[in-house]
Scaffold this motif. Structure first.
Motif, PDB file in Angstrom:
ATOM      1  N   TRP A  19      -5.853  15.995   8.764  1.00 36.80           N
ATOM      2  CA  TRP A  19      -6.531  17.013   7.953  1.00 36.80           C
ATOM      3  C   TRP A  19      -7.778  17.508   8.669  1.00 36.80           C
ATOM      4  O   TRP A  19      -8.100  18.690   8.628  1.00 36.80           O
ATOM      5  CB  TRP A  19      -6.941  16.453   6.598  1.00 36.80           C
ATOM      6  CG  TRP A  19      -5.823  15.918   5.771  1.00 36.80           C
ATOM      7  CD1 TRP A  19      -5.560  14.606   5.517  1.00 36.80           C
ATOM      8  CD2 TRP A  19      -4.821  16.663   5.093  1.00 36.80           C
ATOM      9  NE1 TRP A  19      -4.458  14.497   4.726  1.00 36.80           N
ATOM     10  CE2 TRP A  19      -3.981  15.743   4.444  1.00 36.80           C
ATOM     11  CE3 TRP A  19      -4.556  18.036   4.964  1.00 36.80           C
ATOM     12  CZ2 TRP A  19      -2.900  16.131   3.683  1.00 36.80           C
ATOM     13  CZ3 TRP A  19      -3.477  18.424   4.198  1.00 36.80           C
ATOM     14  CH2 TRP A  19      -2.652  17.476   3.571  1.00 36.80           C
ATOM     15  N   ARG A  20      -8.479  16.556   9.268  1.00 35.08           N
ATOM     16  CA  ARG A  20      -9.722  16.921   9.945  1.00 35.08           C
ATOM     17  C   ARG A  20      -9.466  17.938  11.039  1.00 35.08           C
ATOM     18  O   ARG A  20     -10.194  18.910  11.187  1.00 35.08           O
ATOM     19  CB  ARG A  20     -10.340  15.694  10.613  1.00 35.08           C
ATOM     20  CG  ARG A  20     -10.954  14.729   9.676  1.00 35.08           C
ATOM     21  CD  ARG A  20     -11.548  13.632  10.511  1.00 35.08           C
ATOM     22  NE  ARG A  20     -12.201  12.654   9.671  1.00 35.08           N
ATOM     23  CZ  ARG A  20     -13.086  11.791  10.127  1.00 35.08           C
ATOM     24  NH1 ARG A  20     -13.389  11.787  11.409  1.00 35.08           N
ATOM     25  NH2 ARG A  20     -13.641  10.937   9.331  1.00 35.08           N
TER      26      ARG A  20
ATOM     27  N   GLY B   6      -5.165  11.497  18.872  1.00 32.10           N
ATOM     28  CA  GLY B   6      -5.419  10.582  17.770  1.00 32.10           C
ATOM     29  C   GLY B   6      -4.808  11.020  16.453  1.00 32.10           C
ATOM     30  O   GLY B   6      -5.193  10.528  15.401  1.00 32.10           O
ATOM     31  N   VAL B   7      -3.907  11.987  16.499  1.00 29.02           N
ATOM     32  CA  VAL B   7      -3.296  12.486  15.267  1.00 29.02           C
ATOM     33  C   VAL B   7      -1.831  12.050  15.238  1.00 29.02           C
ATOM     34  O   VAL B   7      -1.167  12.008  16.273  1.00 29.02           O
ATOM     35  CB  VAL B   7      -3.413  14.022  15.228  1.00 29.02           C
ATOM     36  CG1 VAL B   7      -2.668  14.597  14.054  1.00 29.02           C
ATOM     37  CG2 VAL B   7      -4.878  14.421  15.187  1.00 29.02           C
ATOM     38  N   ASP B   8      -1.331  11.713  14.051  1.00 26.07           N
ATOM     39  CA  ASP B   8       0.044  11.222  13.970  1.00 26.07           C
ATOM     40  C   ASP B   8       1.045  12.338  14.302  1.00 26.07           C
ATOM     41  O   ASP B   8       0.717  13.517  14.210  1.00 26.07           O
ATOM     42  CB  ASP B   8       0.313  10.648  12.569  1.00 26.07           C
ATOM     43  CG  ASP B   8       0.279  11.733  11.519  1.00 26.07           C
ATOM     44  OD1 ASP B   8       1.340  12.302  11.221  1.00 26.07           O
ATOM     45  OD2 ASP B   8      -0.834  12.022  11.013  1.00 26.07           O
TER      46      ASP B   8
ATOM     47  N   GLY C  93      -6.069  27.279   2.722  1.00 19.77           N
ATOM     48  CA  GLY C  93      -4.613  27.302   2.620  1.00 19.77           C
ATOM     49  C   GLY C  93      -3.970  26.918   3.933  1.00 19.77           C
ATOM     50  O   GLY C  93      -3.045  26.108   3.991  1.00 19.77           O
ATOM     51  N   MET C  94      -4.502  27.473   5.019  1.00 16.24           N
ATOM     52  CA  MET C  94      -3.946  27.212   6.328  1.00 16.24           C
ATOM     53  C   MET C  94      -4.069  25.734   6.697  1.00 16.24           C
ATOM     54  O   MET C  94      -3.166  25.137   7.262  1.00 16.24           O
ATOM     55  CB  MET C  94      -4.699  28.062   7.346  1.00 16.24           C
ATOM     56  CG  MET C  94      -4.380  27.713   8.754  1.00 16.24           C
ATOM     57  SD  MET C  94      -5.630  28.423   9.834  1.00 16.24           S
ATOM     58  CE  MET C  94      -6.043  26.985  10.751  1.00 16.24           C
ATOM     59  N   ALA C  95      -5.198  25.133   6.364  1.00 20.11           N
ATOM     60  CA  ALA C  95      -5.411  23.729   6.705  1.00 20.11           C
ATOM     61  C   ALA C  95      -4.722  22.808   5.706  1.00 20.11           C
ATOM     62  O   ALA C  95      -4.736  21.591   5.882  1.00 20.11           O
ATOM     63  CB  ALA C  95      -6.900  23.424   6.756  1.00 20.11           C
ATOM     64  N   GLY C  96      -4.124  23.388   4.663  1.00 19.60           N
ATOM     65  CA  GLY C  96      -3.473  22.575   3.646  1.00 19.60           C
ATOM     66  C   GLY C  96      -4.484  21.818   2.805  1.00 19.60           C
ATOM     67  O   GLY C  96      -4.207  20.732   2.306  1.00 19.60           O
ATOM     68  N   LEU C  97      -5.685  22.387   2.661  1.00 20.91           N
ATOM     69  CA  LEU C  97      -6.747  21.670   1.963  1.00 20.91           C
ATOM     70  C   LEU C  97      -7.139  22.351   0.656  1.00 20.91           C
ATOM     71  O   LEU C  97      -8.176  22.044   0.089  1.00 20.91           O
ATOM     72  CB  LEU C  97      -7.973  21.537   2.876  1.00 20.91           C
ATOM     73  CG  LEU C  97      -7.832  20.500   3.994  1.00 20.91           C
ATOM     74  CD1 LEU C  97      -8.905  20.691   5.046  1.00 20.91           C
ATOM     75  CD2 LEU C  97      -7.895  19.090   3.433  1.00 20.91           C
TER      76      LEU C  97
ATOM     77  N   LEU D 235      -9.781  23.396  13.056  1.00 23.45           N
ATOM     78  CA  LEU D 235      -9.146  24.634  13.522  1.00 23.45           C
ATOM     79  C   LEU D 235      -9.492  25.787  12.582  1.00 23.45           C
ATOM     80  O   LEU D 235      -9.878  26.873  13.028  1.00 23.45           O
ATOM     81  CB  LEU D 235      -7.623  24.448  13.595  1.00 23.45           C
ATOM     82  CG  LEU D 235      -6.842  25.685  14.036  1.00 23.45           C
ATOM     83  CD1 LEU D 235      -7.188  26.046  15.470  1.00 23.45           C
ATOM     84  CD2 LEU D 235      -5.337  25.460  13.905  1.00 23.45           C
ATOM     85  N   ALA D 236      -9.404  25.513  11.281  1.00 27.65           N
ATOM     86  CA  ALA D 236      -9.711  26.558  10.305  1.00 27.65           C
ATOM     87  C   ALA D 236     -11.144  27.061  10.493  1.00 27.65           C
ATOM     88  O   ALA D 236     -11.406  28.263  10.452  1.00 27.65           O
ATOM     89  CB  ALA D 236      -9.518  26.023   8.886  1.00 27.65           C
TER      90      ALA D 236
END
Lengths: 375, 339
Positions: free
Chosen positions: B162-163, B187-189, B143-147, B168-169
């Motif tokens: 997402w990675r 490297g993250v948007d 849930g925390m990672a939105g996955l 982090l999760a």
């Protein structure tokens, strides 16, 4: 060691192996390929040699001798030549590999008790086949002459005091080379699996960067090493089953001893072989380096120094001494003993002891060599 | 020449951090150093991080951020100095440290050939999350990672944002007290970066100490306290506000001009201008007295034949602070080749 952590490592390894076609191929396809390839190629027996015969005597005796050649399945008498030229042409063209010439007056001279030479020509371009063919020819003619001597002596006077040597070959009565090639192959295949496959696993984690994350966790070195050891030993045991099935069913190699003892030895050997792969992996930071090292450290000695391909007694003294440190040597001895002689632990305990000791030392060294640090 | 750059920096402590905490600090470091051969990656640094704090390490590549974080997480041994993480000695209590921290390395380092769920199961197992809690922690992490709902996706197929959140999760499945994040958003948007920082703040609100490195200046503003690192040393330490106020006792002028490179050269020689740096197409010049400086700067530039569009006094950004610190340091020291 905490079982939960160990289980997590093992499960992860199994998932990764199953998902990687390369690992799977290495684990199962290559061993089977090796077994089939070497099982056939390394079969050293010589059968049905094309033979050209120039029988100048055409007597009962000469036909008798030739029949003996034919009766052995080693020679296939195809051409009956009518002159020297024909013999030569048959050998030159490769239609025949063996030429036999029986001289005129063969029967008459034998009756007189003379030593009668017959001529045998063997195509020496394949020296291995030639040597074996010559040995067969000698054996057949020697038996024949002994019999003739006996017959002649029996009809006119006392038998000659000849020693009648009756050879009996044990364990491999037909001297079938596949019978001793296949058990040795099992050892070589196990080394390939154990050494090469496992040598990649730690190096791969360093290379991909996953190791940095892993060593920042509370995982113990022993949990990581045993967790990586177990799946590869498991694969190795499956390969043993496949190789034993292939060896007995496809090549008809007898398994005279205990199947369970065979599995036990395989387990001991695999622990050492996989351990060695991991030791190499623990010391390498790239997969390329690890696999090269594993090649040199495991495959070569198991091939050259295990007694699998050539008897250790025929090696130079120095290599013989080195071979004592090669675990495959003990495994090959045990495998041949179990497959062909049907012997048990009462005879093979020194081999078992060495393999167990080797595995223990290598695994202990691996745990020493692996550090949960980046430098 | 000053042997320790910290001593030339005014002691800056966040008001939330009491001066003497001893072993109570989440992280405490004294004279920490680390050499790689002749290269000094970390040069006798000292600092403390309070429990529940978001502490940032800001600096360019090669300034010693990652090396410091790797020493604190037990991945590298220091060459000298002392340090404690959650009260455990970094020299001798490595296993104890690893139990209470979470770590996210600079390079993405989950298993790309495992699915999202399998990665979480693996780290849950490795961190020894009790079996009764595993399902719940995993659900929480997803849930925390939105996955949520993407459990079965292969990790290699995930986009960078997402990675990072999955990494982090995985690093907080065991509810660590201190979280070390090494350039977590490189490297993250920008939108994913924002989402990621929301997660970090949420973590800190629950009492987790967050130690984060970055080279993004804007991200530094999200930290409660910051250390500016330069060539292995701490060039400044404090809250973002303190750094802006104390370091720049001066005012900053933003100069918009048609040929900025020539203007840079000209202003560098102008008395009353302490430092000048190029910011995109504009110049930032630090001066002692803005009101007096504006006409002088304009006159100097126009005298050199440049067309001045605008001169404006602005509040310094952290980047200004950083540039000013490094410039004043390099005038004190012989120039060194950046590693």
């Amino acid at each position: 060691m905490r079982p939960a952590r160990l289980r997590a490592v093992i499960r992860k390894e199994v998932i990764q192996i199953r998902r990687d076609p390369w690992s799977l191929g290495m684990a199962f396809a290559i061993p089977m390929l090796l077994l089939l390839l070497f099982g056939w190629v390394l079969t050293l027996d010589v059968n049905n040699l094309e033979t050209v015969v120039y029988d100048q005597d055409r007597s009962q005796r000469s036909r008798d001798l030739l029949e003996r050649f034919e009766a052995s399945h080693y020679f296939h008498v195809r051409t009956r030549a009518l002159g020297w030229g024909e013999v030569e042409r048959a050998l030159d063209s490769g239609r025949a590999q063996v030429g036999l010439v029986i001289p005129r007056n063969f029967a008459r001279d034998l009756e007189r008790g003379l030593v009668v030479p017959i001529q045998a020509m063997v195509d020496g371009s394949d020296s291995n086949t030639a040597t074996i063919a010559l040995a067969y020819i000698e054996t057949i003619t020697a038996r024949y002459s002994a019999q003739v001597a006996l017959q002649i002596a029996g009809s006119s006077g006392p038998p000659p005091a000849a020693v009648d040597a009756r050879l009996r070959v044990w364990f491999n009565p037909d001297l079938e080379s596949k019978d001793f090639v296949v058990p040795g192959l099992v050892a070589v295949i196990m080394t390939v699996i154990g050494g090469l496959l496992s040598s990649l696993t730690l190096a791969r984690e360093w290379e991909r960067g996953t190791m940095e994350q892993l060593i920042a966790t509370p995982i113990r070195v022993s949990e990581l090493i045993v967790g990586k050891l177990a799946p590869y030993v498991g694969i190795g045991m499956l390969d043993v089953l496949l190789a034993v099935a292939g060896g007995t069913l496809i090549f008809g190699v007898p398994l005279r001893g205990s199947f369970w003892l065979l599995l036990g030895f395989s387990l001991l050997f695999l622990l050492g072989a996989v351990g060695l792969g991991l030791l190499i992996s623990a010391r390498s930071r790239t997969q390329l380096m690890a696999s090269q090292l594993a090649m040199v450290a495991t495959l070569l000695p198991s091939f050259m120094l295990s007694g699998f391909a050539s008897p250790i007694e025929n090696m130079p003294q120095a290599l013989q001494i080195v071979s004592y440190a090669v675990p495959a040597r003990y495994f090959v001895t045990a495998l041949k003993g179990i497959f062909l002689k049907g012997i048990g632990l009462r005879m093979l305990w020194p081999e078992a002891l060495f393999l167990a000791g080797f595995a223990a030392v290598v695994i202990a060294l691996t745990m020493q060599a692996f550090h949960k640090r980046l430098d | 020449m000053c042997s320790s750059p910290c001593s030339q920096t005014p002691t800056l402590r966040s008001p939330t951090v009491p001066p003497e905490r001893g072993a109570q600090a989440a992280v405490r470091v004294e004279d920490l150093e680390r050499h790689f051969g002749n290269f000094v990656a970390v040069d006798r640094i000292s600092f403390e991080v309070a429990p529940g704090e978001i502490f940032g390490f800001l600096g360019p590549n090669g300034s010693g951020k990652s090396t410091t974080i790797r020493i604190l997480t037990g991945l590298l041994l220091p060459t000298g100095g002392r340090g404690w993480v959650a009260g455990h000695d970094i020299w001798t209590e490595n296993p104890a440290i690893k139990r209470v921290i979470g770590y996210m390395s600079q390079r993405f380092s989950l298993y790309e050939d495992l699915t999202v769920g399998q990665n979480l199961d693996f780290y849950g197992g490795i961190y020894g999350v009790p079996k009764s809690l595993q399902a719940e922690r995993k659900r929480w992490a997803l849930g925390m990672a939105g996955l949520t709902g993407r459990e079965g996706h292969l990790t290699r197929d995930l986009a960078a944002g997402w990675r990072q959140r999955l990494a982090l999760a995985s690093a907080v499945l065991h509810e660590p007290r201190i979280l070390f994040l090494d350039e977590p958003t490189s490297g993250v948007d920008p939108i994913s970066r924002r989402a990621f920082w929301d997660l970090i703040h949420a973590m800190a609100r629950k009492g987790v100490t967050v130690f984060v490195t970055t080279h993004y200046m804007d991200e530094a503003e999200y930290c409660q306290r910051l250390a500016l690192l330069h060539q292995g040393r701490i060039a400044a330490l404090g809250t973002p506000d303190e750094l802006r106020r104390t370091r720049l006792d001066t005012r900053l002028l933003e100069v918009t001009v048609d040929r900025p490179v020539e203007a840079l050269d000209r202003l560098g020689r102008e008395p009353g201008v302490r430092e000048v740096a190029l910011f995109g197409t504009t110049l930032h010049a630090s001066v002692t007295d803005a009101a007096a400086a504006v006409p002088r700067v304009r006159a100097a530039l126009e005298g050199a034949g440049l067309r001045v569009e605008r001169i404006e006094a602005i509040a310094p950004t952290l980047e200004d602070v950083f540039v000013s610190l490094i410039e004043s340091e390099s005038t004190n020291r012989a120039p060194r080749v950046e590693a």
